[in-house]
Structure formats: C-alpha cells, structure tokens
Design an enzyme around this catalytic site. Structure first.
Site, mmCIF file in Angstrom:
data_model
loop_
_atom_site.group_PDB
_atom_site.id
_atom_site.type_symbol
_atom_site.label_atom_id
_atom_site.label_comp_id
_atom_site.label_asym_id
_atom_site.label_seq_id
_atom_site.Cartn_x
_atom_site.Cartn_y
_atom_site.Cartn_z
ATOM 1 N N THR A 133 32.704 -28.648 -20.556
ATOM 2 C CA THR A 133 32.524 -27.199 -20.639
ATOM 3 C C THR A 133 33.107 -26.490 -19.416
ATOM 4 O O THR A 133 33.230 -27.088 -18.344
ATOM 5 C CB THR A 133 31.007 -26.889 -20.731
ATOM 6 O OG1 THR A 133 30.793 -25.522 -20.467
ATOM 7 C CG2 THR A 133 30.198 -27.674 -19.704
ATOM 8 N N ASP A 134 33.402 -25.191 -19.566
ATOM 9 C CA ASP A 134 33.852 -24.398 -18.410
ATOM 10 C C ASP A 134 32.702 -24.121 -17.445
ATOM 11 O O ASP A 134 32.932 -23.693 -16.313
ATOM 12 C CB ASP A 134 34.508 -23.081 -18.872
ATOM 13 C CG ASP A 134 33.580 -22.169 -19.679
ATOM 14 O OD1 ASP A 134 32.444 -22.573 -19.986
ATOM 15 O OD2 ASP A 134 34.006 -21.045 -20.003
ATOM 16 N N GLU A 135 31.461 -24.386 -17.898
ATOM 17 C CA GLU A 135 30.320 -24.052 -17.036
ATOM 18 C C GLU A 135 30.264 -24.921 -15.780
ATOM 19 O O GLU A 135 29.582 -24.570 -14.818
ATOM 20 C CB GLU A 135 29.005 -24.136 -17.828
ATOM 21 C CG GLU A 135 29.049 -23.211 -19.026
ATOM 22 C CD GLU A 135 27.706 -22.958 -19.687
ATOM 23 O OE1 GLU A 135 26.680 -23.037 -19.006
ATOM 24 O OE2 GLU A 135 27.713 -22.663 -20.892
ATOM 25 N N TYR A 159 21.993 -27.914 -16.951
ATOM 26 C CA TYR A 159 22.971 -28.272 -17.989
ATOM 27 C C TYR A 159 24.352 -28.477 -17.370
ATOM 28 O O TYR A 159 24.978 -29.532 -17.551
ATOM 29 C CB TYR A 159 23.042 -27.171 -19.060
ATOM 30 C CG TYR A 159 24.266 -27.287 -19.954
ATOM 31 C CD1 TYR A 159 24.434 -28.383 -20.812
ATOM 32 C CD2 TYR A 159 25.274 -26.312 -19.939
ATOM 33 C CE1 TYR A 159 25.566 -28.499 -21.624
ATOM 34 C CE2 TYR A 159 26.405 -26.424 -20.750
ATOM 35 C CZ TYR A 159 26.543 -27.524 -21.580
ATOM 36 O OH TYR A 159 27.663 -27.647 -22.378
ATOM 37 N N LYS A 163 26.649 -31.899 -17.004
ATOM 38 C CA LYS A 163 27.996 -32.051 -17.584
ATOM 39 C C LYS A 163 29.010 -32.370 -16.472
ATOM 40 O O LYS A 163 29.914 -33.189 -16.661
ATOM 41 C CB LYS A 163 28.416 -30.777 -18.330
ATOM 42 C CG LYS A 163 27.682 -30.517 -19.622
ATOM 43 C CD LYS A 163 27.889 -31.581 -20.696
ATOM 44 C CE LYS A 163 29.276 -31.606 -21.285
ATOM 45 N NZ LYS A 163 29.392 -32.544 -22.427
HETATM 46 N N1 LIG Z 1 28.977 -24.943 -27.744
HETATM 47 C C1 LIG Z 1 29.847 -24.586 -26.829
HETATM 48 O O1 LIG Z 1 30.158 -23.386 -26.700
HETATM 49 C C2 LIG Z 1 30.516 -25.623 -25.956
HETATM 50 C C3 LIG Z 1 31.581 -25.218 -25.139
HETATM 51 C C4 LIG Z 1 32.231 -26.204 -24.363
HETATM 52 C C5 LIG Z 1 31.818 -27.514 -24.405
HETATM 53 N N2 LIG Z 1 30.768 -27.879 -25.191
HETATM 54 C C6 LIG Z 1 30.386 -29.298 -25.224
HETATM 55 O O2 LIG Z 1 30.680 -29.761 -26.536
HETATM 56 C C7 LIG Z 1 29.730 -30.751 -26.922
HETATM 57 C C8 LIG Z 1 29.090 -30.367 -28.240
HETATM 58 O O3 LIG Z 1 28.462 -29.106 -28.086
HETATM 59 P P1 LIG Z 1 27.658 -28.440 -29.303
HETATM 60 O O4 LIG Z 1 27.582 -26.999 -29.032
HETATM 61 O O5 LIG Z 1 28.199 -28.929 -30.572
HETATM 62 O O6 LIG Z 1 26.220 -29.085 -29.064
HETATM 63 P P2 LIG Z 1 24.997 -29.229 -30.074
HETATM 64 O O7 LIG Z 1 23.776 -29.138 -29.232
HETATM 65 O O8 LIG Z 1 25.148 -28.306 -31.229
HETATM 66 O O9 LIG Z 1 25.153 -30.716 -30.659
HETATM 67 C C9 LIG Z 1 24.904 -31.847 -29.876
HETATM 68 C C10 LIG Z 1 24.847 -33.055 -30.806
HETATM 69 O O10 LIG Z 1 24.634 -34.219 -29.984
HETATM 70 C C11 LIG Z 1 23.588 -34.987 -30.571
HETATM 71 N N3 LIG Z 1 22.900 -35.700 -29.498
HETATM 72 C C12 LIG Z 1 22.127 -35.169 -28.523
HETATM 73 N N4 LIG Z 1 21.644 -36.142 -27.743
HETATM 74 C C13 LIG Z 1 22.146 -37.307 -28.218
HETATM 75 C C14 LIG Z 1 22.021 -38.660 -27.816
HETATM 76 N N5 LIG Z 1 21.245 -39.020 -26.778
HETATM 77 N N6 LIG Z 1 22.680 -39.600 -28.518
HETATM 78 C C15 LIG Z 1 23.450 -39.266 -29.590
HETATM 79 N N7 LIG Z 1 23.570 -38.009 -30.021
HETATM 80 C C16 LIG Z 1 22.939 -37.031 -29.337
HETATM 81 C C17 LIG Z 1 22.683 -33.982 -31.273
HETATM 82 O O11 LIG Z 1 21.907 -34.601 -32.293
HETATM 83 C C18 LIG Z 1 23.704 -32.993 -31.822
HETATM 84 O O12 LIG Z 1 24.158 -33.405 -33.092
HETATM 85 C C19 LIG Z 1 28.732 -30.867 -25.776
HETATM 86 O O13 LIG Z 1 29.100 -31.974 -24.990
HETATM 87 C C20 LIG Z 1 28.915 -29.570 -25.007
HETATM 88 O O14 LIG Z 1 28.626 -29.756 -23.638
HETATM 89 C C21 LIG Z 1 30.104 -26.954 -25.975
#
Ligand SMILES: NC(=O)c1ccc[n+]([C@@H]2O[C@H](COP(=O)([O-])OP(=O)(O)OC[C@H]3O[C@@H](n4cnc5c(N)ncnc54)[C@H](O)[C@@H]3O)[C@@H](O)[C@H]2O)c1
Length: 361
Positions: A133-135, A159, A163
């Site tokens: 993430t950009d965070e 968080y 990350k």
């Molecule tokens: N949503 C955003 O805007 C954004 C932006 C940049 C990066 N990201 C990164 O992208 C990734 C996905 O983000 P998202 O928004 O889809 O998150 P989300 O919270 O919607 O989904 C996370 C998924 O991971 C699974 N999970 C959680 N803990 C787990 C574990 N211990 N073992 C296996 N599975 C597990 C959950 O069941 C869920 O399906 C993350 O790594 C996040 O840091 C998200």
C-alpha cells in the site's frame, strides 16, 4: 500460468481472481482464511470455472501453505492476504502483526523452499508478487511531490507499520535467499465487492438507509483513488513484465478530499436512486444533507498521492477508468447488487459497528 492468490476472497482478491481467470486465461488457486473480510460468496460465479480452485487456509499456517504449494505447483504467488482496515488496527493491532508480519514471514519461508526445488523453465519464471500500500510512505504535505518508488518509509498506523514490515521482509528474502520477488504499493482502491466498512460502500449504504454519513474531522484528508480492476490489470502487468526485485507504485491520478469524494457519491446517488422528497425541501432531499462530521481518528494521515510514472513508462500500464466513469460504475454495481451487501450485513456484521468510526481505509 497457474497463480496462487492469497486473500483472493477479499475485495481486491475477488476482482483480481476474476480478472486473471476471465481476461487473461490464467488458472487461479485462491488461498484464504475467510476472516470477516473474506467472502466465498463473492467468488460463487467462478466455482464451476475449470481454472478455479479454492483452499481455505491461514497464511500463518506455514505447513499448510507449503503443502498447498506442493500440491498445486503454481508458477507464481500473488500475496494479498492481510488485515487491511486502519481503524481495526488501532482497536486491535495484534491480528495485523500476526497476519501481515508473521503470516508474510511464514509464506516467504514456504515459497523459498518451494522455489529452491523448482528446476529449468519453472524456476526461471517463478515470481512472488507482494501487494502493498501507499500508506507505508506516511503522510504528505499539501504541496509535497507525490510518493514514488524511492520515497522513504514512514508508516504511522499499526496497519501501515505492519505492511511496511512485510515489504522489508519480502525484500530481505530476495536479497538473502534469491527469491524472485516484486512489490507494488498502490493507492486507495474502490469498486465492486468492497467490504462495507470502507468509505465508499459505507456512504452508499448509509444513503440507502437514510442514515447520517460520518466523515472524520472536516473531511479534508486527501486520498488518491484507483478503480479496482485497473489495479488488477496493473498487478498482472507487473507479474508478467516487471523486473525481479523492483517496486512499482500504482495510482489513479485522482486526488480528492474525503468530503469531495463523499459529495460525488451522494450526487451519483441523487441521480441513480433519488431520495423520496416526502415533504422535504429540495436541499434536504439530497443525500449530501446526511453528511455529518465526527471526531477525527488518531494519527490520521493528511494526504496520500502516487506518482505512477515508472509503471506507466516501463510497463505501459495506465488506468482505464477516470473518476467519473469509475465512481458511476461502482455506485451502479452496489445498487444492482444490494443483495450482496445485505448478505454480508446479515452474516453478523452490524451496521451500527460501522457508524461514526469505522469508515475509512
Ligand atoms: N483496499 C485498498 O485500497 C488497498 C490499497 C493498496 C493495497 N492494498 C493491499 O491489498 C491487499 C488486499 O486488500 P483488500 O482491500 O482486498 O483487503 P480485504 O480486507 O478486503 O481482504 C483481505 C483478504 O485476506 C484474507 N485474510 C486475512 N487474513 C488472512 C490470513 N491470516 N490468512 C489467509 N487469508 C487471510 C481475508 O479473509 C480477506 O479475504 C492487502 O494486502 C492490502 O494491504 C489494499
């Protein structure tokens, strides 16, 4: 290619899995613990797809993850599994350290062992793409240049710190053990299948229920917004053409204050699902009249912005959706799929839990 996607039942993972299967003809094995944020129902239309498999498992369970690698023998891993909600990380950071830090460590160890016994073409093409993430870069001043790949890490929330830790571990496994990794740092995503604790689905849901729409502070915090399928395209492009060991910053060139964003969503709702006037003045019958400002959260980063020149120039990626088309498509999706939202909420997740505090990524 056969790609193992961790966290494939979450918001981005669901959209990515669909993109890899339908648009790229890859095979996908989803490995997901199905926490509160994971929803197998979001993948239900893929269950009979010949290229799709699902394994319920925790990334912290290194033995299970190693056995899944042995059994399915993927050509690549895309690692998305994470605890992802900043507010929850403030309330309870431990799960974030477990999954995001310890889980990534376990995954790296299993991936290293698997990679070491690959041979020939399978070894040459194996990649681990870590989705971050950009965070991790912290907060930008209003006039500061946008984050890019060389920006120093400065995370502020549990968080973003978790990350950031995982990014460092991934780089260490490349430098120390030669694991072929790629890292992406992306801005805020929006689109279908986002769990209704994040800002955009919360706003839509609050509009549908005629409840107040809470915004932290004065709504001045700025985020860059990217349509989730554009992120999925970027991830596939990085996996396919990215240079091993490199980082790619991904963003939508779409900076908005939270207030501007909420007002845009409210205007789309006014157009697509007008509120019943019911004796109200024209002003009061607009959804924006539901906006209320609530006490800011601690350590709330003021601004994130991404300079995505590297992925644009080197990998010829650019977002296909602009703010107007992406937000419109998103609002329409939630209106057309309100049953999906209701199913999640009826699965024990109370709307009250979201009100007031748990609303922003
Ligand atoms: N949503 C955003 O805007 C954004 C932006 C940049 C990066 N990201 C990164 O992208 C990734 C996905 O983000 P998202 O928004 O889809 O998150 P989300 O919270 O919607 O989904 C996370 C998924 O991971 C699974 N999970 C959680 N803990 C787990 C574990 N211990 N073992 C296996 N599975 C597990 C959950 O069941 C869920 O399906 C993350 O790594 C996040 O840091 C998200």
């Amino acid at each position: 290619m056969k790609i193992l996607v961790t966290g494939g039942a979450g918001f981005i993972g669901t959209n990515l899995t669909r993109y890899l299967l339908m648009q790229c003809n890859h095979q996908v094995v989803v490995y997901d613990k199905l926490t509160y944020a994971g929803n197998r129902g979001s993948l239900s239309d893929l269950e009979n797809h010949p290229g799709f498999q699902f394994v319920q498992g925790d990334v912290c369970d290194g033995d299970l993850f190693a056995s899944v690698l042995e059994q399915h023998r993927p050509n690549a891993i895309m690692h998305l599994a994470a605890e992802s909600h900043v507010d929850r990380s403030i309330d309870g950071p431990e799960a974030f350290i477990q999954t995001n830090v310890v889980g990534t460590f376990k995954l790296l160890n299993a991936a290293k062992s698997y990679y070491q016994q690959l041979e020939g073409a399978d070894k040459d093409r194996f990649r681990l793409l870590h989705v971050s993430t950009d965070e991790v870069f912290g907060s930008l001043a209003m006039d500061a240049p946008a984050f890019c790949e060389s920006t120093a890490y400065d995370p502020h929330s549990p968080y973003s710190a978790s990350k950031a830790s995982s990014d460092h571990l991934v780089r260490a496994w490349q430098d120390t053990y030669g694991l072929p990794v790629l890292i992406t740092n992306c801005s805020n995503n929006y689109g279908p299948f986002q769990f209704p604790e994040k800002l955009i689905p919360v706003v839509i849901m609050k509009c549908l229920r005629s409840e107040s729409i809470p915004i932290y502070g004065k709504g001045e915090n700025i985020r860059d917004w990217l349509y989730v399928e554009d992120h999925a395209r970027a991830l596939e492009r990085v996996l396919d053409r990215g240079q091993v060991g490199e980082t790619y910053a991904i963003g939508g060139d779409n900076e908005l204050t939270n207030l501007e964003l909420v007002q845009q969503i409210c205007s789309l709702m006014d157009e697509l699902r007008p509120r019943s006037a019911d004796g109200k003045s024209p002003e009061d019958s607009r959804y924006s009249s539901l906006i209320t400002f609530v006490t800011d959260r601690p350590g709330h980063d003021m601004r994130y912005a991404i300079n995505a020149s590297k992925i644009k120039q080197e990998l010829q990626w650019a977002p296909l959706q602009n703010a107007e088309s992406g937000f419109r498509q998103t609002v329409k999706w939630y209106l057309d799929n309100s049953i999906w939202l209701e199913n999640i909420l009826s699965g024990g997740y109370q709307l009250e839990r979201i009100g007031g505090v748990n609303v922003q990524s």
